[in-house]
Design an enzyme around this catalytic site. Structure first.
Site: not given
Length: 665
Positions: A309, A347-349
């Site tokens: 990520d 951003w692990d979005y």
């Protein structure tokens, strides 16, 4: 079977085959809403909740009107079921959650637990009719915990009514199995796959036990059952593939497979990848719920981040079709279109929220849309046919990365009409907040020493503030759409998070509460933690920390917003009821003019006025209601609101095993 049940069943079959009915999207004023709620005549099928989002498009809208804004304050607990599927981590290595949204179809309640057991219940009183146990290995450490968000139901229109497996329940498990179960008696449908089971691990490499499986339910459309997967994408480079697959709903034979990462020169989007990066990169899986438009033969896939990520130096470029809403032909798996909500995600979005299908009036015409809510607190409305934004979207410059080897994408998409639902995303010293002097002083110093340039600030060695955090914004709780009143409603988190990258060849000291991800195969490990004060554990930013927000379907603007929940331990502090709390779970809307939602950290379920956002009712739960509720009308004519109370490992709420029903006296 009586006439009423026959009618409901027939209507449900039509609904499941064509994707539901659209209502007129015009909004009504308050007087019209009262007239609408009290005068409409419900059909038999109106009382059902036959899919996770009630309709296959995931709108989470119920036309039931027995419970209204005028009488909701009289709601009382009607019945409670304890499943017994409860783990606090002492006996088994994983803690349990109970995030399931039950179905009401075939005159029965169906619900799955974190142990992947399925319960069939009497809708009047919650009595157990049968249970099915897939014998999940509870000694495995599941990185997401013991989690299941529900099951799918299907009735075979070509089978004889009442024949074995004419009605089926489909369950996808944490250990990567897809099972077909007879809805009438809870036995496996042996004509599906191998004795009722399809092995989802088949053909997938690099699987570590507990790091590959399914937490969400499959989706059923036009003779196929479509299933994604859960991948531990923040752990390492060589994680399993995020392949999405479709199986024949009767036989379990695989009909198609689609990889979110383009692998071949003929794949759409391949020219945006280098051949080496495309061959190496994995994940971008679909772990959330897949929406269905059967009439168009489309499935809508919310994809996640490519692995790992937080460092993208080994997957340069925008990385299509990760972090995207992707439309495929349901019958063939052929790619139709994609819209990426974050380019080159570090951003692990990932898109955690299930897509929701709705119809929007725009420039004098109706446009069939898919609503996409994101962790970064954006909401996009896309044309279902083309994927083009219905409201304007701008590519805006965002901060560059200062990490050697990282090439952050220079722009990101921002919706113009709908503001970011958390508000200003750049956290400065002026935003510092603390309930005690020590908390405040700590937060001022912490913010001053961190990189903070708004949403899409890249991770850094010294630490970057991500606001919203990787928990959202909007997470898997998603949205509910009330076309009659012209609003989309969602629960929002406003917690800041700090993410830093730590070189593997340098020593480091973890911060209290910091999660460390080793990210082997990259030069950096990842550290992330919530940005909170040391005394109270409260966010370093001003409240509200959780809220319920309604977006206007006509304009894209915010119609109203209300604080949601109260942080535990603050009950004696005046005004803290307006500060909100961390949330996990989503809302539903009804034609009674109500929004029902649990999700909050204070172990309660609430009802809000869908026109104004005013809280009208609140009831305590025996454990955290970190699940999305549903509502149904039982054969006796009573409307119930049903929610799982199972706590959350992510909100630090103790686990529970309760299914709680509310109704009018």
């Amino acid at each position: 079977m009586n006439v009423r049940r026959n009618t409901a069943y027939a209507l449900t079959l039509v609904w499941l085959s064509v994707g539901g009915w659209n209502c007129d999207s015009s909004s009504r004023d308050d007087d019209d809403e009262h007239d609408f709620a009290e005068s409409r005549i419900d059909s038999a099928a109106d009382g059902e909740w036959p899919a996770y989002g009630r309709d296959p498009g995931g709108a989470r809208h119920s036309p039931l009107t027995q419970i209204t804004r005028r009488n909701v304050s009289r709601l009382k607990q009607a019945w409670t079921l304890r499943t017994g599927d409860l783990s606090d981590g002492s006996q088994h290595p994983s803690k349990s959650t109970f995030q399931s949204t039950p179905l009401y179809v075939f005159n029965t309640i169906y619900v799955s637990t974190g142990y992947n057991r399925v319960f069939a219940l009497n809708p009047e009183n919650g009595e157990v009719r049968w249970t099915f146990d897939p014998k999940l290995n509870l000694d495995t450490k599941y990185f997401i915990g013991l989690t299941s968000r529900g099951v799918a139901a299907w009735a075979d229109p070509e089978a004889v009514e009442g024949s074995p497996c004419q009605k089926r329940i489909f369950l996808a498990t944490l250990d990567a199995r897809l099972l077909s179960i007879d809805a009438e008696n809870g036995t496996l449908c042996t004509d599906f796959g191998q004795g009722g089971t399809v092995n989802l691990a088949e053909g997938i490499s690099n699987i570590t036990p507990g790091h590959y499986g399914v937490t969400s339910l499959p989706s059923i459309v036009n003779g196929v059952v479509v299933v994604g997967s859960l991948v531990a994408d923040d752990s390492r480079v060589d994680v399993p593939s995020g392949m999405v697959r479709a199986y024949d709903v009767r036989t379990g034979e695989r009909r198609w497979a689609w990889d979110p990462i383009p692998r071949n020169a003929s794949d759409p989007g391949y020219d945006a990848w280098s051949p080496e990066d495309a061959a190496r990169t994995q994940a971008a899986n679909v772990w959330s719920v897949i929406a269905v438009d059967a009439e168009r033969d489309l499935v809508f896939l919310p994809t996640s981040a490519p692995a790992p990520d937080y460092y993208g130096g080994l997957r340069k470029g925008a990385n299509p079709h990760a972090n995207s809403m992707v439309a495929l032909r349901a019958s063939t798996g052929k790619f139709v279109w994609a819209f990426q909500t974050s380019h080159h995600d570090i951003w692990d979005y990932d898109i955690a929220a299930p897509p929701a299908l709705t119809t929007i009036r725009r420039h004098g015409r109706s446009v069939d849309a898919v609503a996409v809510a994101t962790k970064q607190a954006h909401v996009f409305f896309l044309d279902r046919e083309t994927g083009k934004p219905i409201f304007p979207v701008e590519e805006r410059p965002v901060p560059p990365s200062d990490i050697p080897g990282e090439e952050a994408w220079p722009t990101q998409p921002f919706p113009v009409a709908t503001p970011n639902l958390v508000g200003d995303t750049q956290v400065t010293v002026a935003d510092a907040w603390g309930l005690t002097p020590r908390d405040y002083a700590f937060c001022v110093k912490a913010i001053a020493g961190l990189r903070s340039e708004g949403v899409f600030t890249p991770p850094s060695k010294r630490g970057s503030i991500h606001f919203p955090s990787a928990f959202g914004g909007t997470n898997w709780g998603g949205v509910a759409v009330d076309e009659n009143r012209g609003v989309l409603v969602t629960a929002i988190n406003r917690f800041p998070q700090v993410v830093r990258l730590l070189p593997h060849d340098e020593p480091y000291t973890p911060f209290p509460g910091e999660e460390i991800g080793e990210q082997p195969g990259t030069p950096y490990r990842m550290g992330r933690r919530l940005l909170t004060g040391p005394d109270m554990g409260l966010p370093c930013t001003k409240p509200p920390w959780g809220k319920l927000v309604a977006v206007d379907l006509k304009t894209g603007g915010i119609r109203w917003e209300s604080p949601l929940g109260r942080m535990p331990g603050l009950e004696s502090i005046p005004g803290s009821e307006r500060w909100g709390s961390r949330t996990m779970g989503g809302p539903i809307v009804t034609d009674g003019g109500l929004v029902f939602v649990g999700a909050s950290s204070d172990d309660a379920v609430r009802a809000f006025d869908s026109s104004t956002g005013r809280e009208l009712w609140r009831a305590p739960l025996p454990a955290g209601g970190q699940a999305t509720p549903m509502t149904y009308r039982s054969p006796s004519g009573k409307q119930f609101v049903l929610i799982a109370a199972g706590g959350s490992i992510f909100l630090d709420r103790p686990p529970g095993d309760y299914l709680v029903a509310f109704a009018l006296p």
